[in-house]
Every structure is written in C-alpha cells, then in structure tokens.
Write an enzyme that holds these catalytic residues in place. Structure first.
Site, short mmCIF file in Angstrom:
data_model
loop_
_atom_site.label_atom_id
_atom_site.label_comp_id
_atom_site.label_asym_id
_atom_site.label_seq_id
_atom_site.Cartn_x
_atom_site.Cartn_y
_atom_site.Cartn_z
CE LYS A 126 -4.44 -1.39 1.90
NZ LYS A 126 -5.49 -1.05 2.87
CE LYS A 209 -6.43 -7.59 -1.88
NZ LYS A 209 -6.70 -7.43 -0.50
CE LYS A 212 -13.86 -2.91 0.06
NZ LYS A 212 -13.56 -2.67 1.46
P1 AMP Z 1 -10.91 -5.04 2.76
O1 AMP Z 1 -11.81 -4.71 1.64
O2 AMP Z 1 -9.46 -4.98 2.37
O3 AMP Z 1 -11.24 -4.32 4.04
O4 AMP Z 1 -11.14 -6.59 3.04
C1 AMP Z 1 -12.23 -7.05 3.81
C2 AMP Z 1 -12.27 -8.56 3.85
O5 AMP Z 1 -12.47 -9.10 2.55
C3 AMP Z 1 -11.01 -9.21 4.40
O6 AMP Z 1 -11.37 -10.35 5.17
C4 AMP Z 1 -10.28 -9.64 3.15
O7 AMP Z 1 -9.43 -10.74 3.39
C5 AMP Z 1 -11.44 -10.04 2.25
N1 AMP Z 1 -11.07 -9.88 0.84
C6 AMP Z 1 -10.76 -8.73 0.20
N2 AMP Z 1 -10.46 -8.97 -1.09
C7 AMP Z 1 -10.57 -10.31 -1.27
C8 AMP Z 1 -10.39 -11.18 -2.39
N3 AMP Z 1 -10.04 -10.72 -3.60
N4 AMP Z 1 -10.59 -12.51 -2.19
C9 AMP Z 1 -10.96 -12.99 -0.99
N5 AMP Z 1 -11.15 -12.22 0.10
C10 AMP Z 1 -10.96 -10.89 -0.03
#
Ligand code: AMP
Ligand code: TRP
Length: 358
Positions: A126, A209, A212
């Site tokens: 990041k 991955k 967002k």
């Molecule tokens: P975040 O959007 O980074 O706050 O992620 C929130 C949750 O979604 C966390 O548990 C991440 O591990 C999961 N997550 C985010 N992106 C992915 C992805 N591409 N595949 C699986 N889990 C994800």
C-alpha cells in the site's frame, strides 16, 4: 460450518466469539463477499456470538474524502444486512463509535515492535515506492487491527487469505502482552480462512487479487452492479482458448480459468472439484454464460436490497448506534482491565473505565 468452541493455547478458557472487520472504502466486491461476508453470515447462523465492524479508523490510513467515507460506511452496513447479517443476531457497528478500539490500539502500539511491522507485506504494497510519504497510521494499521479483535477477546476471525499475516501479528501481540504483564488475559486468536472464496482474483489478471482499489472496474464485480454489468464483466473476463479439463490439477498455470472455477464454487456452494467435474470439456463460451447466470441469481437480490436500505439512512445510522452501544458494553470493561494491568491510575468519577479498576 462447524462451530468452533474455544480458542486454544492459553490456560484461560475464552468463550467462542467471532470478530471481523471490513474497510468502508468504495464498493464491496465479490472478493469481499466470498472471502468474508458470506462466511460472516454462516458463522452468525451457526449460533456463535458474532461481532462485525466497519473499520472507518482503518480506512483513513489512506486519504478518504469525508463525505465519501460517510456514504461508504452506510453502504457497507447496507451490504452487510443485504447479504444476510441480522443486526439482532450479530453486533454491527462502525469502529470509530467505540473508543475502546483507539484506546487499545495505542496500548498495542507500545507492545508491538517496529521489526514486526516492518515485515508486513500489506504495508509495503500500500505504501508503494514512496514510504516516506505513507501515514504513520498505515504503518501501525496491524496494531489497530489487533486491538479491534482483542478488545472483545475474540477467539475466531474469518477473513480472506490476504489477512493471514496480520492475524499472526495479532497472535504475537496477544502473547507478548500476556507474557510482559504475566497475565493470561488475551486469547491467542484463530484465523478462519477456508472455502473456495478466500482468494478471489481480478477478472483481468488471474495473478492479482480482486480489489476495490483496482483502477479498472472491469477487474471486479461490485455488489452494487446490476445484472447486465455482472454479465458483461464475466463475458469479458480474461481466459484462455483451451476447454476446461476434468480435474483441478490440470488447471495448473491457468490462473484465470482457475479463478472462474473458484468463483463458481464460492457462489454455488459446491467444491471446486465438483465444479470442474461438472463442466469438464466446456469452452469458456459455454461456461461463462452459466457463471454469469449464477452470479446474477446470487448477487442481484443483494444489490436490490442494498439500494432499498440506502433509501433510509436514518435507520442505518440508528442500527449502527445500537450496535456500537452493545459493542462498547463488551469492550469497555476489557479495556478497563487492560489499563489496570498496564498500571494506569483511573480515578475520575464517571469514567467509562473505572469498573475494571482495582
Ligand atoms: P478489505 O476490503 O481490504 O477491508 O477486506 C475485507 C475482507 O475481505 C477481508 O477479510 C479480506 O481478506 C477479504 N477480501 C478482500 N479482497 C478479497 C479477495 N479478492 N478474495 C478474498 N477475500 C478478499
Ligand atoms: N485489515 C482488514 C482488511 O483490510 C480489515 C480489518 C480491520 C479486520 N480490523 C479487522 C479484519 C479485524 C478482521 C478483524 O481486510
């Protein structure tokens, strides 16, 4: 899913309690849904105590426009509820409304080590090349995450694969705190990373991955996408010219194909082994429309319900306030005990934390 009963490895028995969080930064993606929210719902419905948080304090570790942040927080709450989280069964709230997170986060800034944080790959990703310009909050992010979890003495944390390293740090912080102060206070939390959706990849690049923050909207499916958009994104997803084989091993080296099989499995609830066996021999021209149909069937009721909930922001705010009250009722006495263990004098009348004072 089998309900975990208690966390291992400390003398004290901590009752099973699930905590997880998601940052309110932009849309919920299919990755968030399959990797996290869908499993939040399963854990809620298995009858364990579940606490889910919109981590707005984490969100501001990178710049957020203030009005976008408010909207994203409410939209994430709507996404949680539309996906099946029930504010009566789970505690749903935004992090900043419960001061215990920031308070314990500070204590953990003093328990955690620079060397530990220096190894965190998410910070490196990041912060990018210009680390000097990254916020101190972005560097200390994992300490606050440990505080989120341990302010509830949570025993189990469902997350996607990318959070594994942060959860290891949470365990290290809990163990160091227990050891430094000669207490058996914090559980050694178990990550729950399981199922086909723990690593959903970009639709444009099977080695990255789904995120967002990817500049290309075609790389992800958002829970707010309508049926036509979902179908179009799947139709245009990167693949290869070969037909699907009849087993997963034969997908080695075909990251995009493997990702679509995983997504199908995550959405249908079948194992990837079953999905590949059922679709053996198909070309993507056949498989993609079937996947699109499944995705639309599963996701469009969620996006419709999100849109409906977003028409009544006052009600969303009321639910978050109620959740925050219930969260604080658990976390405040725990942080009070932490302050006492660490040696803080607490003598103000009416102080939220005096209960734990000895
Ligand atoms: P975040 O959007 O980074 O706050 O992620 C929130 C949750 O979604 C966390 O548990 C991440 O591990 C999961 N997550 C985010 N992106 C992915 C992805 N591409 N595949 C699986 N889990 C994800
Ligand atoms: N770091 C997590 C992510 O980016 C979000 C998060 C913050 C979290 N606090 C948490 C996840 C506590 C689980 C538990 O995905």
């Amino acid at each position: 899913m089998t309900a975990p009963k208690e966390a291992p490895k400390t003398g004290a028995v901590h009752p099973a309690r699930v905590f997880s969080g998601i940052q309110p930064t932009g849309n919920l993606t299919l990755g968030n849904y399959l990797g996290a929210v869908k499993r939040f719902v399963e854990m809620q419905n298995s009858g364990i105590e579940t606490i889910y948080c919109m981590v707005d304090l984490h969100a501001i570790t990178t710049w957020q426009d203030p009005s976008d942040l408010k909207r994203a927080t409410r939209e994430l709450a709507a996404g949680f509820i539309a996906s099946g989280l029930d504010p009566k069964k789970s505690i749903l709230f935004n992090q900043s409304q419960v001061a215990a997170h920031a308070e314990l986060g500070w204590i953990f800034n003093c328990v955690s080590r620079m060397g530990w944080l220096n190894r965190m790959t998410q910070f490196k990703d990041k912060a990018g090349k210009n680390r000097e310009a990254a916020s101190v909050g972005l560097f200390a992010y994992p300490n606050l995450m440990a505080a989120d979890i341990l302010a509830y003495r949570a025993t189990h944390v469902p997350v996607g694969e990318d959070q594994k390293q942060h959860l290891e740090l949470t365990r290290d912080i809990a163990a160091k705190f227990n050891n430094d102060f000669k207490v058996d206070f914090f559980p050694i939390t178990e990550p729950v990373i399981e199922g086909a959706g723990t690593r959903v990849m970009s639709l444009r690049d099977g080695t990255k991955k789904m995120s967002k923050s990817d500049p290309s909207d075609m790389s992800r499916i958002n829970l707010t996408d309508d049926a036509d958009t979902i179908a179009k994104k799947i139709r245009k997803a990167k693949t290869d010219p070969d037909p699907l084989p009849d087993n997963l091993e034969a997908l080695e080296g075909r990251a995009e194909a493997r990702n679509l099989i995983n997504i199908y499995a995550g959405l249908s609830g079948d194992t990837p082994d079953k999905v590949i066996a059922d679709h053996a021999g198909q070309q993507f021209g056949q498989f993609k429309p079937e996947l699109a149909e499944l995705a639309v069937a599963k996701l469009s009721p969620i996006s419709a319900e999100m849109a409906r909930l977003m028409n009544d922001v006052t009600e969303i705010d009321r639910l978050l306030g109620d959740g925050a009250d219930r969260a604080a009722a658990i976390a405040d006495p725990i942080v009070a005990e932490v302050y006492d263990i660490v040696g803080m004098v607490r003598s103000r009348t009416g102080n939220r934390h005096t209960e734990g004072n000895k």
